[in-house]
Design an enzyme around this catalytic site. Structure first.
Site, PDB file in Angstrom:
ATOM      1  N   GLY A  20     -13.953  10.664 -41.854  1.00  0.00           N
ATOM      2  CA  GLY A  20     -14.370  11.310 -40.613  1.00  0.00           C
ATOM      3  C   GLY A  20     -15.874  11.369 -40.500  1.00  0.00           C
ATOM      4  N   GLY A  22     -18.942  13.617 -38.350  1.00  0.00           N
ATOM      5  CA  GLY A  22     -19.260  14.746 -37.480  1.00  0.00           C
ATOM      6  C   GLY A  22     -20.674  14.657 -36.968  1.00  0.00           C
ATOM      7  N   ASP A 137     -17.556  28.151 -33.933  1.00  0.00           N
ATOM      8  CA  ASP A 137     -17.017  26.920 -33.329  1.00  0.00           C
ATOM      9  C   ASP A 137     -15.502  26.858 -33.506  1.00  0.00           C
ATOM     10  OD1 ASP A 137     -17.163  24.544 -31.938  1.00  0.00           O
ATOM     11  OD2 ASP A 137     -17.625  23.327 -33.692  1.00  0.00           O
TER      12      ASP A 137
END
Length: 684
Positions: A20, A22, A137
């Site tokens: 992943g 970010g 978040d």
């Protein structure tokens, strides 16, 4: 190919693949060779690693999440910080994001499943807030759903300690604008209640399958968070219980003072609702009014929404004046005026006279009496029954009681009959009633006589499977698929009969019931015990001698390669692996490198060129008188020259000359060769 894949960080973590990317970092799947387990490693992006602010924020994140330890928060194992590389080692999650899970389910979850997830998220936030950490978040993308149905809150990428104070509408916030609190959108002071607002938005989305606010731009969505109240969840999905709607809207109150004071307070309401879905929290609708007075530093923008009704937690409505009705024909239904007659209408006197009026009065009275009698008859036979309120009966509260206790309690049930419904997995004790239809404390008519109840089967339990003699990797996968947690790394022991890599024993034992996620510790066989020996020295031995010694020590000959060597005699060992003195097991493979002697095609090195040296020379001028001119030549090249030297004042002249080998200096006085001087530059 990614530059980190295949690398070994700190001689411990082997990077396997990128999983992943970010805003601040990349996340890799890696193997910890020290503990033999898979982990996730978050590495600060290269383009940001030179920025001191990003490095500070990345370090703040690692320090923040390292403080947390909770079953519903992704665990941090290790933190590394150096001048070249910063990374965080975390728990590797086998699951998908809550957003992906919702998409698989058609974006909307049933309220029981939504309750199951939101309770775990709230527990995670309660732990983080107790440590002074605000996530900032919270959204479905940052919540991981595991195979056993548990969730873990992840990505504290913009987490701050609670004393952090203010926020700005940063790029990270704009990326999550559908979930930010009004105070985040305004850039005002934030605290743990901002996380609770975002949690309310996540619950709203799970229950309704849609976000509370949509817009063409992130800024337009942010303004709606500040000034608007969304449709209540039950307007979009009437099957949602009223109490769960109240919890959702209280968490999403625009004014932080009207929200839950803490995650623990919200969790308490969620638990109360879970035990009794028919509970009524009776929150005031004023708590959800965005037009109440705001602090002076807040943006003063108002948005009005229209709707069909108003209830607790719904949006604010502005009454519109009723449309003005216009009359088409004002006089169409007015009684006509009587015709005026003047004196010329004498013929009126000639009209016949009217008879007595009492027959008319009697007829009217008879008709009136008939109407009264008829109305009385209809009232007593038809209308009264139509207007009569049907008799209703209150439904007793059964939720929270044991089914076995309730089914025989005629005093509690009264006229109602108990009907056993489905039995479901739940945290409540087995046999506890966790739901009922009709709902408790409601009123029902005479026709309703059954109360159908949902019964808890107790928490889900998983019996430990038979792992005896099973290969370790197979046993590990089986435990994970069942929802149990295999402890990694396992314990390794020598065993004479159990094959290497297979299970010797495990705890808890076979058949023991465990709750989902419980740990199972396994003992794995290393096979029969093998004696360790010290690797012998083979350097300088012939290949035959080395191979004989390898066999003597019960080791296994491996590859033997050859190469030219100027220092080791042909046929003798140049190097060995494993190295001499290393502790190895019997049967270890030993590789050798044997010399072929000097390379015949290799030219001998040329002798180094002589290095020039400098010598000091002296010329005697005592035999001369007055001014003289001196010139010195070596190999025909002048190496010294000076004019107008007063021989009376300077009886000699010194100078330095540089060269190699043996040379001869020619000295000219006043242009005439006076002498020669031999010079040995190689002499010390």
């Amino acid at each position: 190919m990614d530059q980190y894949i295949g690398k070994l960080l700190d001689n411990r973590y082997e990077i396997l693949e990128l999983v992943g990317t970010g805003g601040m970092a990349k996340v890799y799947k890696a193997r910890c060779h020290r503990l033999n387990r898979l982990v996730a490693i978050k590495i600060l992006r290269e383009d940001l690693s030179q920025d001191a602010e990003f490095r500070r924020r990345f370090h703040d994140e690692s320090q923040a999440v390292a403080m947390l330890s909770h079953p519903n928060i992704v665990a941090v194992y290790d933190v590394s910080r150096s001048s070249e590389l910063e990374y965080i080692v975390m728990e590797l999650i086998d699951g998908i994001t809550l957003k992906q899970y919702m998409q698989k389910k058609g974006n909307k979850l049933n309220w029981r499943e939504a309750l199951h997830f939101i309770i775990q998220i709230t527990k995670a936030l309660g732990h983080a807030h107790s440590r002074g950490i605000i996530h900032r978040d919270i959204k479905p993308h940052n919540v991981m759903v595991l195979r056993d149905g548990s969730v873990k809150v992840a990505d504290f990428g913009i987490a701050r300690v609670a004393s952090g104070g203010h926020s700005t509408l940063t790029q990270e916030a704009l990326g999550s604008v559908h979930y930010i609190s009004p105070e985040q959108a305004r850039g005002s002071h934030i605290d743990n209640r901002s996380d609770l607002y975002s949690t309310g938005v996540v619950l709203y989305e799970m229950l309704t399958g849609r976000l509370p606010f949509e817009g063409d731009t992130p800024v337009s969505v942010a303004i709606q968070h500040i000034n608007s109240i969304p449709l209540s969840p039950r307007e979009l999905e009437p099957s949602i219980p009223e109490a769960l709607e109240s919890i959702t809207m209280k968490a999403m109150a625009p004014n932080p003072d009207n929200r839950y004071l803490s995650a623990d307070d919200m969790l308490a309401d969620l638990e109360e609702f879970r035990k009794n879905p028919s509970i009524n929290f009776d929150y005031s609708a004023a708590e959800f009014d965005p037009e109440e007075e705001l602090d002076d530093d807040r943006t003063q923008i108002r948005t009005v929404h229209a709707a069909s009704s108003r209830s607790s937690g719904e949006r604010r409505y502005e009454e519109e004046p009723a449309p003005r009705r216009s009359r088409r024909y004002e006089d169409d239904y007015a009684p006509r005026r009587g015709r005026r007659y003047d004196e010329e209408d004498d013929d009126l006197d000639e009209l016949p006279r009217r008879g007595p009026v009492w027959p008319v009065i009697l007829a009217a009275a008879a008709v009136l009496l008939f109407v009264v009698l008829m109305f009385s008859f209809l009232w007593n036979t038809v209308i009264a029954k139509m207007l009569e309120q049907p008799e209703t009966y209150p439904v007793p509260t059964l939720v929270g009681r044991l089914y076995e206790d309730v089914k025989g309690d005629n005093e509690l049930l009264g006229r109602f009959k108990l009907v056993e419904g489905e039995t479901v997995t739940d945290d409540a004790d087995p046999g506890t009633i966790i739901g009922q239809t009709p709902e408790a404390e409601s009123s029902v008519g005479e026709a309703v006589t059954d109360i159908t109840v949902t019964i808890s089967g107790g928490p889900k339990v998983i019996p430990v499977p038979d792992l005896d003699n099973m290969e370790y990797n197979q046993a590990y996968r089986m435990l994970q698929e069942l929802g149990l947690t295999p402890v990694a790394p396992p314990t390794y022991e020598d065993h004479e009969t159990v094959e290497k890599g297979h299970i010797i024993s495990y705890t808890p034992m076979k058949g023991v019931p465990l709750s989902p996620g419980a740990e199972v510790h396994m003992v794995v066989s290393r096979g029969p015990k093998v004696e360790e020996i010290e690797m012998p020295e083979l350097l300088g031995k012939t290949q035959t001698e080395a191979e004989n010694q390898i066999s003597l020590y019960k080791l296994t000959p491996g590859k033997t390669e050859s190469q030219h060597d100027d220092t080791v005699e042909e046929g003798k060992v140049i190097s060995q692996y494993p190295l001499a003195g290393t502790k190895v097991e019997e049967g270890t493979v030993v590789n050798l490198l044997v010399s072929l002697g000097p390379d015949p095609d290799k030219k001998p090195p040329e002798p180094p060129a002589p290095q020039p040296s400098t010598k000091t020379q002296t010329i005697n001028l005592a035999a001369f008188d007055g001014l003289v001119s001196v010139r010195v030549l070596m190999d025909g090249v002048q190496v010294f020259g000076e004019d107008n030297i007063d021989a009376n004042m300077e009886p000699s002249v010194e100078f330095e000359v540089t060269g190699t080998g043996q040379k001869e200096l020619a000295v000219y006085i006043n242009g005439v060769l006076d002498s020669t001087i031999p010079v040995d530059f190689d002499a010390p």
